[in-house]
Structures are given as structure tokens and as C-alpha cells.
Design an enzyme around this catalytic site. Sequence first.
Site, PDB file in Angstrom:
ATOM      1  N   HIS A  17       0.715  -1.078  -0.050  1.00 44.78           N
ATOM      2  CA  HIS A  17      -0.011   0.120  -0.081  1.00 44.78           C
ATOM      3  C   HIS A  17       0.906   1.291   0.129  1.00 44.78           C
ATOM      4  CE1 HIS A  17      -3.236  -2.642   2.206  1.00 44.78           C
ATOM      5  NE2 HIS A  17      -3.672  -2.309   1.085  1.00 44.78           N
ATOM      6  N   LYS A  41     -17.999  -5.853   7.770  1.00 42.26           N
ATOM      7  CA  LYS A  41     -16.759  -6.476   7.848  1.00 42.26           C
ATOM      8  C   LYS A  41     -16.342  -6.358   9.275  1.00 42.26           C
ATOM      9  CE  LYS A  41     -14.332  -6.396   3.560  1.00 42.26           C
ATOM     10  NZ  LYS A  41     -13.106  -6.009   2.697  1.00 42.26           N
ATOM     11  N   ARG A  90      -2.096  -6.141  -8.237  1.00 41.44           N
ATOM     12  CA  ARG A  90      -1.245  -7.034  -8.054  1.00 41.44           C
ATOM     13  C   ARG A  90      -1.022  -8.247  -9.127  1.00 41.44           C
ATOM     14  NH1 ARG A  90      -3.039  -8.408  -2.224  1.00 41.44           N
ATOM     15  NH2 ARG A  90      -4.808  -8.358  -3.671  1.00 41.44           N
ATOM     16  N   SER A 128      -3.169  -7.679   3.180  1.00 41.92           N
ATOM     17  CA  SER A 128      -3.276  -7.432   4.546  1.00 41.92           C
ATOM     18  C   SER A 128      -3.757  -8.643   5.262  1.00 41.92           C
ATOM     19  CB  SER A 128      -4.340  -6.399   4.740  1.00 41.92           C
ATOM     20  OG  SER A 128      -4.101  -5.206   4.245  1.00 41.92           O
TER      21      SER A 128
HETATM   22  O1  PNS Z   1      -8.687  -2.661   0.422  1.00 41.99           O
HETATM   23  P1  PNS Z   1     -10.050  -3.162  -0.210  1.00 41.99           P
HETATM   24  O2  PNS Z   1     -11.027  -3.847   0.848  1.00 41.99           O
HETATM   25  O3  PNS Z   1      -9.784  -4.116  -1.372  1.00 41.99           O
HETATM   26  O4  PNS Z   1     -10.941  -2.032  -0.654  1.00 41.99           O
HETATM   27  C1  PNS Z   1     -12.105  -2.142  -1.231  1.00 41.99           C
HETATM   28  C2  PNS Z   1     -12.891  -0.853  -1.608  1.00 41.99           C
HETATM   29  C3  PNS Z   1     -13.106  -0.077  -0.178  1.00 41.99           C
HETATM   30  C4  PNS Z   1     -12.046  -0.082  -2.560  1.00 41.99           C
HETATM   31  C5  PNS Z   1     -14.348  -1.121  -1.898  1.00 41.99           C
HETATM   32  O5  PNS Z   1     -14.863  -2.039  -1.317  1.00 41.99           O
HETATM   33  C6  PNS Z   1     -15.094  -0.032  -2.060  1.00 41.99           C
HETATM   34  O6  PNS Z   1     -15.111   0.763  -2.807  1.00 41.99           O
HETATM   35  N1  PNS Z   1     -16.250   0.038  -1.108  1.00 41.99           N
HETATM   36  C7  PNS Z   1     -17.065   1.252  -0.968  1.00 41.99           C
HETATM   37  C8  PNS Z   1     -18.424   0.791  -1.345  1.00 41.99           C
HETATM   38  C9  PNS Z   1     -18.676   1.212  -2.849  1.00 41.99           C
HETATM   39  O7  PNS Z   1     -18.400   2.290  -3.436  1.00 41.99           O
HETATM   40  N2  PNS Z   1     -19.066   0.196  -3.532  1.00 41.99           N
HETATM   41  C10 PNS Z   1     -19.249   0.106  -4.895  1.00 41.99           C
HETATM   42  C11 PNS Z   1     -18.266  -0.563  -5.771  1.00 41.99           C
HETATM   43  S1  PNS Z   1     -18.014  -2.293  -5.171  1.00 41.99           S
END
Ligand code: PNS
Length: 165
Positions: A17, A41, A90, A128
Site C-alpha cells: 500500500h 466486515k 498485483r 493485509s
Molecule cells: O482494500 P479493499 O478492501 O480491497 O478496498 C475495497 C474498496 C474499499 C475500494 C471497495 O470495497 C469500495 O469501494 N467500497 C465502498 C463501497 C462502494 O463504493 N461500492 C461500490 C463498488 S463495489
Amino acid sequence: MKKAIYPGSFDPVTLGHIDVIERASKLFDHLIIGVLNNSAKTPLFSIEERVKMLQEVTKDLPNVEVKSFGGLTVDFAKQCGANAVVRGLRAITDFEYELQIAQLNRVIDHEVDTVFLTTNLKYAYLSSSSVKEVAAYGGDISQFVTPYVEEEVHKKYKGKIKGKE
Ligand code: PNS
């Protein structure tokens, strides 16, 4: 001023990150790291702890700010006055998932674009979840996170190392 957000769970923030943050901070005038507060979560670290760790590891990057958010990423981008979302890639498996989210986000808000940065090969295997898995079994995570984060992770597992209960 070119502003972008870098959203994620960051539970906890890894060197992968940080690599993306450093590179994105050079591409944009202002980078806002959005730490997702997702009630669905159960993270290892609270939202306050994750924000604090990110503030600590980015303290030498003057154009980087850390905020928490709930709800949609595109709404958070709008609130921040940003029209770009940064995500790290990745592997091809990440791409399939990320492409779908990027396309969905653009349908919800066509003014917000996603910028993908390919993760440094050094950290291509890192997540993570794997950091937590290694730490849960008492393994060495010093190659995956900063010393500050390493200490915070070990505090969480102190006295609860799997296989040694
Ligand atoms: O680090 P992560 O858990 O892969 O991040 C995922 C994240 C936070 C980018 C994604 O879950 C997100 O954008 N969540 C916010 C809700 C949202 O906008 N959902 C629409 C797209 S799935």
C-alpha cells in the site's frame, strides 16, 4: 489542482500500500487516503486505529491526507473534490475484480475515473490478510509492514498465537 482518493480497508496498511501511496502522491497534487468504515466486515483494527497507522506511515508525505469514510467510494471522491480513484493491481485476479468495480463506479458517476498502478513486483504477493495470517501464527512480518505497524499487529495477537494456545 489534481486530487485523487486512494480507498481501501487497510487492515493493516502494508508496504505494498505504501508503495502505491508514494507513487500516487507524485502523480497528483493532493492524495486523500480513504479508509473504509464497513460495518459488514469485522476488521482486526478499528477505523480509528487504521487511520492512525496510515497517518503515522505517511507523515513525511506533505500532500497526503488520511480520512475515514462510509458509503460509496464515488460519493467520498466527490466530497473530497477528487475526480480520480487510485487502486493498486498485483495480479490478473485483482484486475478482474477491480475492472468490474471501476466500471460500476463510472456508471454511478461518470466524472470519476479509476487510475490503476501496478504494484511493485517486490510486493506482488502481499496482502493485509496474509500479514494477519502470518502474525496470527507468530511469524515474522517485518518484511511486509513498517516497524510501527508490526508492533501494532503483534499487540493484537499477544497471548493469542494460534497453535500455542
Ligand atoms: O482494500 P479493499 O478492501 O480491497 O478496498 C475495497 C474498496 C474499499 C475500494 C471497495 O470495497 C469500495 O469501494 N467500497 C465502498 C463501497 C462502494 O463504493 N461500492 C461500490 C463498488 S463495489
